[in-house]
Design a protein around this motif. Sequence first.
Motif, PDB file in Angstrom:
ATOM      1  N   THR A  44     113.301  40.573  56.879  1.00 18.85           N
ATOM      2  CA  THR A  44     112.019  40.159  57.476  1.00 18.85           C
ATOM      3  C   THR A  44     110.871  40.297  56.480  1.00 18.85           C
ATOM      4  OG1 THR A  44     111.493  42.365  58.275  1.00 18.85           O
ATOM      5  CG2 THR A  44     112.758  40.945  59.767  1.00 18.85           C
ATOM      6  N   ASN A  45     109.891  39.520  56.739  1.00 21.84           N
ATOM      7  CA  ASN A  45     108.650  39.581  55.961  1.00 21.84           C
ATOM      8  C   ASN A  45     108.064  40.988  56.020  1.00 21.84           C
ATOM      9  OD1 ASN A  45     106.118  38.498  54.749  1.00 21.84           O
ATOM     10  ND2 ASN A  45     105.297  39.007  56.762  1.00 21.84           N
ATOM     11  N   GLN A  46     108.166  41.591  57.232  1.00 18.60           N
ATOM     12  CA  GLN A  46     107.618  42.935  57.412  1.00 18.60           C
ATOM     13  C   GLN A  46     108.313  43.917  56.455  1.00 18.60           C
ATOM     14  OE1 GLN A  46     105.202  43.604  60.143  1.00 18.60           O
ATOM     15  NE2 GLN A  46     104.846  45.299  58.759  1.00 18.60           N
ATOM     16  N   ALA A  47     109.662  43.807  56.341  1.00 19.55           N
ATOM     17  CA  ALA A  47     110.414  44.715  55.478  1.00 19.55           C
ATOM     18  C   ALA A  47     109.975  44.552  54.020  1.00 19.55           C
ATOM     19  CB  ALA A  47     111.915  44.449  55.618  1.00 19.55           C
ATOM     20  N   ILE A  48     109.772  43.296  53.620  1.00 16.91           N
ATOM     21  CA  ILE A  48     109.382  43.037  52.223  1.00 16.91           C
ATOM     22  C   ILE A  48     107.976  43.563  51.940  1.00 16.91           C
ATOM     23  CG2 ILE A  48     108.900  41.208  50.547  1.00 16.91           C
ATOM     24  CD1 ILE A  48     111.169  39.584  52.003  1.00 16.91           C
ATOM     25  N   THR A  49     107.037  43.231  52.848  1.00 16.54           N
ATOM     26  CA  THR A  49     105.661  43.688  52.587  1.00 16.54           C
ATOM     27  C   THR A  49     105.571  45.211  52.676  1.00 16.54           C
ATOM     28  OG1 THR A  49     105.134  43.130  54.867  1.00 16.54           O
ATOM     29  CG2 THR A  49     104.422  41.588  53.206  1.00 16.54           C
ATOM     30  N   ASP A  50     106.328  45.797  53.608  1.00 17.65           N
ATOM     31  CA  ASP A  50     106.360  47.274  53.660  1.00 17.65           C
ATOM     32  C   ASP A  50     106.808  47.840  52.315  1.00 17.65           C
ATOM     33  OD1 ASP A  50     105.485  47.268  56.238  1.00 17.65           O
ATOM     34  OD2 ASP A  50     107.432  47.814  57.149  1.00 17.65           O
ATOM     35  N   ALA A  51     107.878  47.230  51.763  1.00 13.69           N
ATOM     36  CA  ALA A  51     108.412  47.717  50.483  1.00 13.69           C
ATOM     37  C   ALA A  51     107.391  47.519  49.362  1.00 13.69           C
ATOM     38  CB  ALA A  51     109.721  46.983  50.161  1.00 13.69           C
ATOM     39  N   ILE A  52     106.731  46.374  49.378  1.00 14.71           N
ATOM     40  CA  ILE A  52     105.739  46.106  48.324  1.00 14.71           C
ATOM     41  C   ILE A  52     104.619  47.141  48.367  1.00 14.71           C
ATOM     42  CG2 ILE A  52     103.990  44.466  47.502  1.00 14.71           C
ATOM     43  CD1 ILE A  52     105.849  42.183  48.454  1.00 14.71           C
ATOM     44  N   PHE A  53     104.151  47.405  49.603  1.00 13.09           N
ATOM     45  CA  PHE A  53     103.062  48.383  49.715  1.00 13.09           C
ATOM     46  C   PHE A  53     103.540  49.789  49.376  1.00 13.09           C
ATOM     47  CE2 PHE A  53     100.532  45.233  52.132  1.00 13.09           C
ATOM     48  CZ  PHE A  53      99.330  45.408  51.454  1.00 13.09           C
ATOM     49  N   GLU A  54     104.823  50.051  49.678  1.00 13.11           N
ATOM     50  CA  GLU A  54     105.359  51.394  49.394  1.00 13.11           C
ATOM     51  C   GLU A  54     105.208  51.745  47.911  1.00 13.11           C
ATOM     52  OE1 GLU A  54     109.364  51.940  50.877  1.00 13.11           O
ATOM     53  OE2 GLU A  54     109.640  53.701  49.582  1.00 13.11           O
ATOM     54  N   LYS A  55     105.475  50.756  47.048  1.00 17.06           N
ATOM     55  CA  LYS A  55     105.400  51.042  45.607  1.00 17.06           C
ATOM     56  C   LYS A  55     104.248  50.284  44.943  1.00 17.06           C
ATOM     57  CE  LYS A  55     108.940  53.797  45.207  1.00 17.06           C
ATOM     58  NZ  LYS A  55     108.752  55.203  44.844  1.00 17.06           N
ATOM     59  N   GLY A  56     103.359  49.767  45.742  1.00 16.66           N
ATOM     60  CA  GLY A  56     102.322  48.877  45.192  1.00 16.66           C
ATOM     61  C   GLY A  56     101.280  49.587  44.344  1.00 16.66           C
ATOM     62  N   GLY A  57     101.147  50.898  44.540  1.00 19.27           N
ATOM     63  CA  GLY A  57     100.141  51.622  43.781  1.00 19.27           C
ATOM     64  C   GLY A  57      98.793  51.598  44.482  1.00 19.27           C
ATOM     65  N   ALA A  58      97.871  52.407  43.957  1.00 19.81           N
ATOM     66  CA  ALA A  58      96.578  52.630  44.605  1.00 19.81           C
ATOM     67  C   ALA A  58      95.710  51.386  44.614  1.00 19.81           C
ATOM     68  CB  ALA A  58      95.834  53.769  43.908  1.00 19.81           C
ATOM     69  N   HIS A  59      95.931  50.477  43.683  1.00 19.14           N
ATOM     70  CA  HIS A  59      95.011  49.347  43.575  1.00 19.14           C
ATOM     71  C   HIS A  59      95.511  48.059  44.203  1.00 19.14           C
ATOM     72  CE1 HIS A  59      92.707  52.089  41.343  1.00 19.14           C
ATOM     73  NE2 HIS A  59      93.418  52.039  40.214  1.00 19.14           N
ATOM     74  N   LEU A  60      96.710  48.093  44.834  1.00 15.02           N
ATOM     75  CA  LEU A  60      97.188  46.891  45.526  1.00 15.02           C
ATOM     76  C   LEU A  60      96.381  46.717  46.802  1.00 15.02           C
ATOM     77  CD1 LEU A  60      99.237  44.560  45.796  1.00 15.02           C
ATOM     78  CD2 LEU A  60     100.699  46.130  47.080  1.00 15.02           C
ATOM     79  N   LYS A  61      95.662  45.616  46.871  1.00 13.25           N
ATOM     80  CA  LYS A  61      94.772  45.416  48.011  1.00 13.25           C
ATOM     81  C   LYS A  61      95.376  44.528  49.085  1.00 13.25           C
ATOM     82  CE  LYS A  61      90.654  44.774  48.174  1.00 13.25           C
ATOM     83  NZ  LYS A  61      89.218  44.778  48.322  1.00 13.25           N
ATOM     84  N   ASP A  62      96.155  43.549  48.678  1.00  8.06           N
ATOM     85  CA  ASP A  62      96.574  42.539  49.640  1.00  8.06           C
ATOM     86  C   ASP A  62      97.871  41.892  49.186  1.00  8.06           C
ATOM     87  OD1 ASP A  62      96.124  40.923  51.953  1.00  8.06           O
ATOM     88  OD2 ASP A  62      95.664  39.264  50.599  1.00  8.06           O
ATOM     89  N   VAL A  63      98.709  41.547  50.171  1.00  5.51           N
ATOM     90  CA  VAL A  63      99.935  40.809  49.884  1.00  5.51           C
ATOM     91  C   VAL A  63      99.945  39.584  50.803  1.00  5.51           C
ATOM     92  CG1 VAL A  63     102.460  40.873  49.956  1.00  5.51           C
ATOM     93  CG2 VAL A  63     101.182  42.924  49.285  1.00  5.51           C
ATOM     94  N   THR A  64     100.028  38.408  50.203  1.00  9.04           N
ATOM     95  CA  THR A  64      99.993  37.191  51.018  1.00  9.04           C
ATOM     96  C   THR A  64     101.220  36.333  50.746  1.00  9.04           C
ATOM     97  OG1 THR A  64      97.602  37.207  50.855  1.00  9.04           O
ATOM     98  CG2 THR A  64      98.611  35.155  51.612  1.00  9.04           C
ATOM     99  N   LEU A  65     101.936  35.997  51.826  1.00  4.71           N
ATOM    100  CA  LEU A  65     103.057  35.079  51.698  1.00  4.71           C
ATOM    101  C   LEU A  65     102.492  33.676  51.512  1.00  4.71           C
ATOM    102  CD1 LEU A  65     106.203  34.584  52.120  1.00  4.71           C
ATOM    103  CD2 LEU A  65     105.568  34.037  54.493  1.00  4.71           C
ATOM    104  N   PHE A  66     102.930  32.976  50.441  1.00  6.78           N
ATOM    105  CA  PHE A  66     102.408  31.612  50.310  1.00  6.78           C
ATOM    106  C   PHE A  66     103.495  30.556  50.324  1.00  6.78           C
ATOM    107  CE2 PHE A  66     102.939  32.857  45.855  1.00  6.78           C
ATOM    108  CZ  PHE A  66     103.461  31.727  45.261  1.00  6.78           C
TER     109      PHE A  66
END
Lengths: 349, 801
Positions: free
Chosen positions: B726-748
């Motif tokens: 799921t998209n939720q699983a992917i974005t959760d994972a991205i945010f998990e390791k995204g670091g302090a400066h990751l502001k936004d994740v957008t599926l395009f």
Amino acid sequence: MSTLQEKLTQLQQKGSQDIKAASDLKQLNDIRVKLLGKKGPITEVLRGMRDLTKEERPAVGSFANKVRDALAEVVDEKKAELEQAKIAQQLATETIDVTLPGDQPKVGAHHVISQVIEQLEDTFLGMGFKVVYGYEVEEEKYNFEMLNMPKDHPARDMQDTFYITKDVLMRTHMSPDEARELEKHDFSQGPLKMVSPGRVYRRDTDDATHSHQFFQMEGQYIGKNVTMADLKGTLEFAIRQIFGEEREIRFRPSYFPFTEPSVEVDISCFKCNGKGCDVCKHTGWIEVLGAGMTHPNVLKAAGVDPEVYGGFAFGLGIDRFAMLKYGIDDIRNFYQNDVRFLTQFEKRG
Amino acid sequence: MKVSYNWLKDYIDLDVTPEELANKITLTGIEVEDTFHPDAGLKKIVVGYVVSTKPHPNSDHLQLCQVDLGADPVQIVCGAPNVAAGQKVIVALPGSRIANNEKIKKGKMRGEVSNGMICALQEIGFSTDIAPQAYADGIYVLPADAKVGAPVYPYLGMDDAILDLAITPNRADAQSMRGVAYEVGAVYAKKPHFDVAKPVETAKPVTDVLQASVAAEKDAPSYNLRVIENVKIQPSPLWLQIRLWNAGIRPINNVVDVTNYVMLDYGQPMHAFDYDKIGSKEILVRRATDGEKLTTLDGNEHELIDDDIVISNGTKAINLAGVMGGLDSEITNETTTVVLEAAIFDPMHIRKSAQRYNLRSEASSRFEKGINKGTVLTALDHAASLIADFSDGDVLAGILSPTKIAPTATVVEVSQERINHVLGMQISTAEITKIFKRLAFGVSETNGQFKVSVPTHRWDISIPADLIEEVARLYGYDKMPTTLPASASTPGILTPQQRRVRQMTQLLEASGLNQAISYALTTSEKASQFTLTPAETTSVAWPMTVDHAVLRMNLVSGLLDDLAYNIARKQVNVALYEQGRVFLKQDAKMTRPEEVEYVAGAISGDWQAKTWNQVAKPVDFYQIKGIVTALLDQFNLKATYRVTTTRTEMHPGRTADIYVGDQLVGFVGQIHPQVEKAYRIKPTYVFQLNLTALLAIDKQAVVYQAISKYPVITRDIALLVASDVTNQAITDAIFEKGGAHLKDVTLFDSYTGANIEKGKKSLAYTLTYQNPSATLTDDEVNAAFAKVEKILVEKIGAVIR
Ligand SMILES: [Zn+2]
């Protein structure tokens, strides 16, 4: 006149003609470069000045510059003309039929019952009332007993009320909220001013004029020196806000178990202006709300001393207001939610 | 209560028109719903004298009548079986108007000239159930002294005006002509004058023929009987019949008519028994025994219960007290001895009995609302006297009164100061005194303190507030001042929650949904569908129909009913929302269910209609989810959407539960195709949110954040993953390791199909980085991005493309 000057004059004439004949911006640019560029004829002429006398030179030089400026000006004019033509041509090709329909954003309608409720709420908010919403499933104590409707009162007949258990029922009016607020209110903080709109239930068979579910609003103003003259003033003000300044208003005696004296309020018919029509059943008047001075038994039941505090209460039917206002002839319209009905009323999204 | 203007004039001197009277009564206390003139719309209807009749040559039932109308007799064809020479009859002349605005013309009937029509009462506007039975199937015969050629209306009481009074429960005193006369007297400051009649008694005492007793005084606190012998049953005099039919009561015979007349006059219901059919020489008022049977006048047999008060002959019930007489002791043409009853019964028992057997009547309604204690015996005497007059009967000496009430005035005190305090006025003691006197109340006043003695005909008055109301209405509501309360000002503002709900409805409407209001009572099945959390149902005890029997525990089923209603009417593209209560019992023992505010939406058909420049676009999951996201955004809430396959009414592959933090606040998805079929609707997407919960969470005020002056850096990433990731699983994972400066994740981009391995899908995201306090370097972003790539490969099994 030196031959150089003659040559320049010819150049200017010929150049002007060429420029004016240019048919597009590229051609114009080519002409400009050819005429006014470093290898152009004017430069050539200026170069030929070497052969002139020191006295002749300034006149020829300044003449050459004039010719150059004049040609440059002609180029600019022509350029503006060609650009204008180009845009005009582009605009012509871009022309669309502006009478075709636009892409309208979808906007939903606010239910007419909600519109009437909000208009009433806003009117009373403006007069310093608060808005409360009580329980739809009520204790019979609040729905009847505390409102001066003891056990054997005709209004409590089974055919009118949906009972859940012996002591719990679907509220039959909005008055229980008034009893609950009266019971809660701390009069040391000032008077109690509230309105309460909401859904009520009666054990009725649904038809054009009856519905087992409908909406009412009740309100009350209880304080130390609230009089029947104040009831008249407050309700007249509110009714004029809702039905218009030009409405005539009359108060006549009536009966409700929870008020005494009780009042029925009529307004002059807004369809016929009092002459008599179907809407007002040929009386010229339309009944819009019931009201009265809160009965001492109601105050007592809520633990409020009727010797010290008093005031008025009022109630009205929201569905009836909406039906009157828009000439709606079937109450079931409100709850069947036919989109052709819903979308007829003001959209405010 | 239908009040005859002419009758009223017997009691009070009136110099106003019926309409003026009606308006005045309405504005001072009792609403007059209608003022009716029985002769309204009638024209050219006169008295005729039938000189002779002979059979019509071409008909076996028509008669050719020669009718004297004041000049030479004219021929009128008549089909009534009772027409006969020597009768005075009602004639509608040529050019006349009869009931229902029907026009009568001179004409021919089967070849014979007819100069008008001889009329039945129904033909000039009488209702069939009021016209006397004797003339039910024929023409009406007027009294012999009616003047030939004169208008017929005065002979039938049709020149009267009838005021229809809507009597509120507190003014049962106006359910009698005398009560109305007192009221009109108070309104116009005039004293009513009444006649009373005492019967001439024979020497024979009533106790010779009858004994009476009451088992429980509470059930019948006043019970009185008279006996009239040698009665001859016949029609009542016409003046009395007129008074009855103008009040909407059918004349029957001289005895029954008198009981009805006296009831109208005094508000005292009366009952007449046929003495010979009582079956004993005894009357006992008692409770019925459970299961005791009684056949009432209407011919219906009832099985009584212990709560019913009955009149018995000592052994069996012969009358349901105050409600309806028994068939067995009914007055008939053969009756010769009448037992006349005037009583007061316990109102609550009468009301319940009348309701239980569906026998509401003029009598029971008066017993329920109250009787003038002062005129029980007066009315009995008056009735006995009239019956004796009309039937040549003999009234036996004495009254049987096993119970009796001594009529006493009620004394109520009130001060001038109190009256003026409640009304907001300055009425003088003199004026107040005058108002009480107009009401025929006894009044004395000392230093602004009133002692008011209220006579028995106004039994509704018992407390000071009652007197204040009398003063107010007779002073005139219109003459009272109009002021605004002088109390301290109060803020009139919506609560934050109320404001939030109004904003939400605006957002949903701006999103294209129409607001619906559905029924909160529904079927048991629909009440329990689409519940957010499990709960017990709440049912009404005696529903009118199974369709509205159980309180809803969801808003979706109501919206689906609305959709079905629209679709059945060819409205197929429908978008609705509703905001309202659901009723949840956490356990069956709760007395009241919890009332929770929900909001729900339903969209069916095309979301985008086909137009000249747009293709039609059926609603899909992501449109409705977008609306939900916008709604939650308005509440400043970040929600997560979790796959759910267990909501039985929802499509298992197209439904998500909505969480805020760990709290389940709603769901969104498509209706299960089988449920869609059951509701007869097309594919439909819905959402349902617990609004009460959202309002409770929505407490954080908006915190302003300065707009960063440092630039953002973006990185795109394309992934190949298994199609069930799921998209939720992917974005959760991205945010998990995204670091302090990751502001936004957008599926395009999302793609399956050609060039993609089966069972896989390709997704592409833009990651946006920003440091609010410094410019990010490429190296920083690259390092952070590498960590994201790593977790996607390791945790999600993605192939980075
Ligand atoms: Zn009108």
